[in-house]
Design a protein around this motif. Structure first.
Motif, PDB file in Angstrom:
ATOM      1  N   LYS A 134       0.702  -1.326  -0.108  1.00 52.04           N
ATOM      2  CA  LYS A 134      -0.074  -0.019  -0.016  1.00 52.04           C
ATOM      3  C   LYS A 134       0.937   1.249   0.038  1.00 52.04           C
ATOM      4  N   TYR A 167       6.144   2.924   0.377  1.00 51.06           N
ATOM      5  CA  TYR A 167       5.101   1.807   0.301  1.00 51.06           C
ATOM      6  C   TYR A 167       5.277   0.890   1.622  1.00 51.06           C
ATOM      7  N   GLN A 168       4.063   0.725   2.394  1.00 47.57           N
ATOM      8  CA  GLN A 168       4.063  -0.504   3.299  1.00 47.57           C
ATOM      9  C   GLN A 168       4.054  -1.805   2.469  1.00 47.57           C
ATOM     10  N   HIS A 212       8.715  -0.917   5.511  1.00 48.48           N
ATOM     11  CA  HIS A 212       8.425   0.070   4.726  1.00 48.48           C
ATOM     12  C   HIS A 212       9.557   0.400   3.776  1.00 48.48           C
ATOM     13  N   ARG A 214       2.111   4.615   1.018  1.00 46.38           N
ATOM     14  CA  ARG A 214       2.380   5.380   2.494  1.00 46.38           C
ATOM     15  C   ARG A 214       3.047   6.519   1.967  1.00 46.38           C
ATOM     16  N   ALA A 215       3.289   7.343   2.930  1.00 43.99           N
ATOM     17  CA  ALA A 215       4.071   8.775   2.968  1.00 43.99           C
ATOM     18  C   ALA A 215       5.597   8.379   2.672  1.00 43.99           C
TER      19      ALA A 215
END
Length: 424
Positions: free
Chosen positions: A210, A216-217, A226, A212-213
């Motif tokens: 996913k 990606y996670q 991460h 994420r800032a």
């Protein structure tokens, strides 16, 4: 008769795998521990990046360790047909990409001193029908004129001196090809990547990722991490969130047998030049000798997925084809029989780039030994900002109509190819 790949069964154990917890954060997470992922991880680690490789099974356990062991120049399609459809400039560039890919393998073996029985013996494409020889002659003339002056057309008599079978009507010799023990090479590449700092986790399937800032996670069965960048090097993998890719890749079974160790006199009689060989039929065969003097003989014996039952059925088809080609092998024992999945694209050209912010390289269509290694290194450049390093960057990649991951149409494709082989 063993059901394991000869390459995997005779490769050394990989000693550089990580056994502890996943790191919390890395620069790059690579999904897939085949040749693409391993080559990319090594190249990125050498650039100073922190890299983790997440492999669901064992390194090189799928296509990278279950193939025919051929590492050659030349595109997957007929060069003349490719030039006619895409234009001379693109056909030349793609041919040269495969030439560069062979050199990438050779350079890596030399740089890392990987003991993998590397030999530069070239590839001979064998004309199964007189009309196939005429087509090879036209292709040879075009390749020689446009891209590779070293290719050579061999007559039926010259081929018979190289391949002791009455089936062939001539052949096209491409000298820029190498052979190696791909199991030893793959493990050696994994050891080199680990030695340079890549963290390689086996038995760690990725379930999804996913945005994420700042990256990606990446979620796995063993926890999450991460990553600033993600590279998918998954081939035909059916796990995880790969639906977009599954609609664009057809997983096609390819099957291989390997004989018992053959007497030297028989080998010298059958294949004195010890090249890599491929036949010209649409449902053809490929074969070569292994470093310990077995004949490895493969092909798309049946248009089916690979599993234990399918592999065994295909092995019998291959053994019959081998004996038909080489009656001298009628009493020879088969020691290995295995299968694997080829990540086939609709035009048989690789695909590499970005989708949804995630990088990918796959779709090698049966020519992955060299191109996977090359593209792993290329993607390390692309991910560092050198987009122009990617030879496939201009290719679009539409979904295959009616295909959603399970290749229900394979029997129909097989029937069509068999008809084409009969007619042409």
């Amino acid at each position: 008769m063993g059901s394991e790949s000869y390459w995997l069964d005779t490769a050394p154990a990989f000693t550089g795998a990580q056994l502890g917890a996943l790191p919390g954060q890395v620069d790059v997470a690579i999904v897939g521990g085949g040749l693409t992922g391993l080559a990319a991880s090594r190249a990125l680690a050498l650039k100073g990046a922190s890299v983790v490789v997440l492999e669901a099974g064992r390194v090189i356990g799928e296509a990278s360790g279950r193939n025919g062991g051929q590492c050659n120049t030349g595109v997957a399609q007929d060069y003349a047909a490719l030039s006619a459809s895409l234009g001379a400039d693109k056909a030349r560039a793609y041919y040269l990409a495969y030439e560069s890919a062979v050199q990438s393998v050779v350079s890596l073996v030399e740089q890392e001193q990987i003991a993998c029985d590397l030999k530069r013996n070239g590839k001979l494409k064998l004309a199964a029908k007189p009309m196939h020889y005429e087509g090879l002659a036209r292709t040879c003339e075009l390749i020689r004129r446009e891209v590779d002056a070293e290719v050579e057309l061999l007559s039926a008599q010259e081929v018979r001196a190289e391949v002791n079978s009455a089936q062939f009507h001539g052949g096209l010799l491409q000298r820029n090809g190498v052979q190696m023990h791909v199991g030893r090479f793959g493990v050696g590449l994994a050891e080199a990547a680990a030695r340079h700092g890549a963290l390689i986790y086996q038995g760690t399937p990725v379930t999804d990722w996913k945005a994420r800032a700042g990256g990606y996670q990446v979620n796995t069965t063993k926890g999450s991490l991460h990553a600033k960048q993600v590279l998918l090097a998954t081939g035909t993998c059916q796990q995880g969130g790969l639906g977009w890719y599954r609609r664009r890749i057809v997983p096609v079974g390819s099957f291989v047998i390997a004989t018992e160790v053959l007497p030297q006199a028989l080998i010298d009689s059958l294949l004195p030049a010890r090249r890599s060989y491929v036949t010209s039929r649409m449902i053809g065969n490929y074969f070569r000798l292994t470093p310990d003097n077995r004949l490895l003989f493969g092909g798309r014996a049946r248009f089916a997925m690979s599993d234990s039952v399918s592999d065994a059925k295909s092995g019998k088809v291959l053994q019959a084809a081998m004996v038909q080609m080489f009656p001298q092998l009628a009493g020879v024992k088969i020691d290995y029989c295995w299968g694997g999945l080829v990540d086939m694209t609709s035009d048989r050209l690789p695909r590499a780039g970005q989708h949804g912010g995630v990088y990918y390289s796959m779709g090698y269509s049966g020519h992955g030994v060299q191109m996977s290694v090359h593209m792993g290194q290329v993607m390390a450049e692309v991910m560092a900002g050198k987009v122009e390093a990617n030879p496939w960057r201009e290719l679009d990649w539409p979904a295959i109509p009616g295909h959603f991951g399970k290749p229900w149409f394979l029997p129909l494709v097989g029937a069509y190819y068999r008809l084409q082989d009969y007619l042409h």
